[in-house]
Design a protein around this motif. Structure first.
Motif, PDB file in Angstrom:
ATOM      1  N   ASP A  37       0.850  -1.188   0.000  1.00 26.44           N
ATOM      2  CA  ASP A  37       0.000   0.000   0.000  1.00 26.44           C
ATOM      3  C   ASP A  37       0.887   1.241   0.000  1.00 26.44           C
ATOM      4  N   PHE A  38       0.824   1.999  -1.082  1.00 27.32           N
ATOM      5  CA  PHE A  38       1.638   3.212  -1.205  1.00 27.32           C
ATOM      6  C   PHE A  38       1.485   4.118   0.008  1.00 27.32           C
ATOM      7  N   PHE A  39       0.273   4.260   0.505  1.00 22.88           N
ATOM      8  CA  PHE A  39       0.030   5.184   1.612  1.00 22.88           C
ATOM      9  C   PHE A  39       0.697   4.713   2.901  1.00 22.88           C
ATOM     10  N   GLN A  40       0.850   3.415   3.074  1.00 18.23           N
ATOM     11  CA  GLN A  40       1.545   2.902   4.243  1.00 18.23           C
ATOM     12  C   GLN A  40       3.060   2.961   4.083  1.00 18.23           C
ATOM     13  N   LEU A  41       3.550   2.882   2.850  1.00 18.98           N
ATOM     14  CA  LEU A  41       4.989   2.850   2.588  1.00 18.98           C
ATOM     15  C   LEU A  41       5.601   4.228   2.327  1.00 18.98           C
ATOM     16  N   ALA A  42       4.783   5.185   1.956  1.00 18.53           N
ATOM     17  CA  ALA A  42       5.275   6.481   1.476  1.00 18.53           C
ATOM     18  C   ALA A  42       6.204   7.190   2.458  1.00 18.53           C
ATOM     19  N   SER A  43       5.941   7.104   3.746  1.00 18.59           N
ATOM     20  CA  SER A  43       6.765   7.841   4.715  1.00 18.59           C
ATOM     21  C   SER A  43       8.205   7.341   4.754  1.00 18.59           C
ATOM     22  N   SER A  44       8.453   6.148   4.233  1.00 16.53           N
ATOM     23  CA  SER A  44       9.825   5.615   4.231  1.00 16.53           C
ATOM     24  C   SER A  44      10.513   5.783   2.878  1.00 16.53           C
TER      25      SER A  44
ATOM     26  N   GLY B  88      -7.475  13.032  -5.026  1.00 14.61           N
ATOM     27  CA  GLY B  88      -6.238  13.508  -5.642  1.00 14.61           C
ATOM     28  C   GLY B  88      -5.458  14.488  -4.790  1.00 14.61           C
ATOM     29  N   TYR B  89      -6.146  15.277  -3.974  1.00 17.41           N
ATOM     30  CA  TYR B  89      -5.446  16.239  -3.117  1.00 17.41           C
ATOM     31  C   TYR B  89      -4.614  15.521  -2.067  1.00 17.41           C
ATOM     32  N   SER B  90      -5.190  14.514  -1.408  1.00 19.05           N
ATOM     33  CA  SER B  90      -4.426  13.816  -0.372  1.00 19.05           C
ATOM     34  C   SER B  90      -3.312  12.969  -0.981  1.00 19.05           C
ATOM     35  N   MET B  91      -3.543  12.386  -2.168  1.00 16.21           N
ATOM     36  CA  MET B  91      -2.474  11.648  -2.848  1.00 16.21           C
ATOM     37  C   MET B  91      -1.296  12.568  -3.141  1.00 16.21           C
ATOM     38  N   PHE B  92      -1.627  13.765  -3.621  1.00 15.14           N
ATOM     39  CA  PHE B  92      -0.591  14.721  -3.974  1.00 15.14           C
ATOM     40  C   PHE B  92       0.207  15.125  -2.730  1.00 15.14           C
ATOM     41  N   GLN B  93      -0.462  15.339  -1.619  1.00  9.51           N
ATOM     42  CA  GLN B  93       0.232  15.703  -0.376  1.00  9.51           C
ATOM     43  C   GLN B  93       1.171  14.596   0.073  1.00  9.51           C
ATOM     44  N   VAL B  94       0.739  13.350  -0.021  1.00 10.29           N
ATOM     45  CA  VAL B  94       1.597  12.221   0.355  1.00 10.29           C
ATOM     46  C   VAL B  94       2.823  12.184  -0.558  1.00 10.29           C
ATOM     47  N   ALA B  95       2.612  12.373  -1.852  1.00 12.95           N
ATOM     48  CA  ALA B  95       3.726  12.373  -2.808  1.00 12.95           C
ATOM     49  C   ALA B  95       4.699  13.519  -2.525  1.00 12.95           C
ATOM     50  N   GLN B  96       4.174  14.675  -2.119  1.00 14.25           N
ATOM     51  CA  GLN B  96       5.045  15.823  -1.836  1.00 14.25           C
ATOM     52  C   GLN B  96       5.977  15.580  -0.657  1.00 14.25           C
ATOM     53  N   ALA B  97       5.622  14.677   0.227  1.00 14.10           N
ATOM     54  CA  ALA B  97       6.513  14.332   1.334  1.00 14.10           C
ATOM     55  C   ALA B  97       7.736  13.564   0.828  1.00 14.10           C
ATOM     56  N   ILE B  98       7.637  13.019  -0.381  1.00 13.65           N
ATOM     57  CA  ILE B  98       8.744  12.282  -0.988  1.00 13.65           C
ATOM     58  C   ILE B  98       9.597  13.222  -1.838  1.00 13.65           C
ATOM     59  N   THR B  99       8.950  14.015  -2.678  1.00  9.88           N
ATOM     60  CA  THR B  99       9.625  14.949  -3.581  1.00  9.88           C
ATOM     61  C   THR B  99       8.596  15.952  -4.104  1.00  9.88           C
TER      62      THR B  99
END
Length: 158
Positions: free
Chosen positions: A49-56, A89-100
């Protein structure tokens, strides 16, 4: 949700890709495609799950290709970002922004372009956005939105 760092035919030199999808069958298909194109040594495939893995995760580019909700997206005149699944899409984008801040989103052809622009100016600082229309056999199929220099050749990767 298909997610990669980056998951597109590299317009710039890619050294390594992490591809994440929650569906094992889709990952199996992606592994097969990577083998066909001789790219399997450059990609780590993860079932998760991308949302569970994204923070790492850390990366230069994030490519998001979320589910559009099945064929019914075609009947929607103005496809809004809240219709994306499993999250809007807004929350997906925010999660992605924590990566780059260099993000690419592949979305339906009828996506609300004003909302994509809104994603760029709601960011701090505001992100540059480029929109590309995608055609297959002269049929308009989708939109690719490039944020913060993620478009071809603008990242300065070597």
């Amino acid at each position: 949700m298909p997610f990669t760092l980056p998951r597109f035919h590299c317009h710039f030199r890619c050294y390594h890709v992490i591809a994440i999808d929650i569906d094992p069958q889709k990952v199996e298909l992606a592994v097969n495609n990577a083998k066909i194109y001789g790219m399997e040594d450059y990609i780590d495939f993860v079932i998760g799950d991308f949302f569970q893995l994204a923070s790492s995760l850390k990366g230069d580019v994030v490519f998001l290709s979320p589910p559009w909700g099945g064929p019914s997206y075609k009947t929607t005149k103005n496809f809004t970002l809240d219709l994306l699944k499993p999250r809007d899409g807004y929350s997906m984008f925010q999660v992605a922004q924590a990566i780059t801040s260099s993000i690419i989103m592949f979305l339906p052809r009828n996506v609300d372009l004003h909302q994509l622009e809104e994603l760029s100016w709601l960011s701090s600082p505001p992100l540059h956005i480029e929109i590309e229309k995608n055609y297959v056999k002269n049929k308009f199929k989708g939109i690719t939105a490039y944020f913060n220099g993620a478009a071809s050749g603008q990242l300065g990767l070597s």
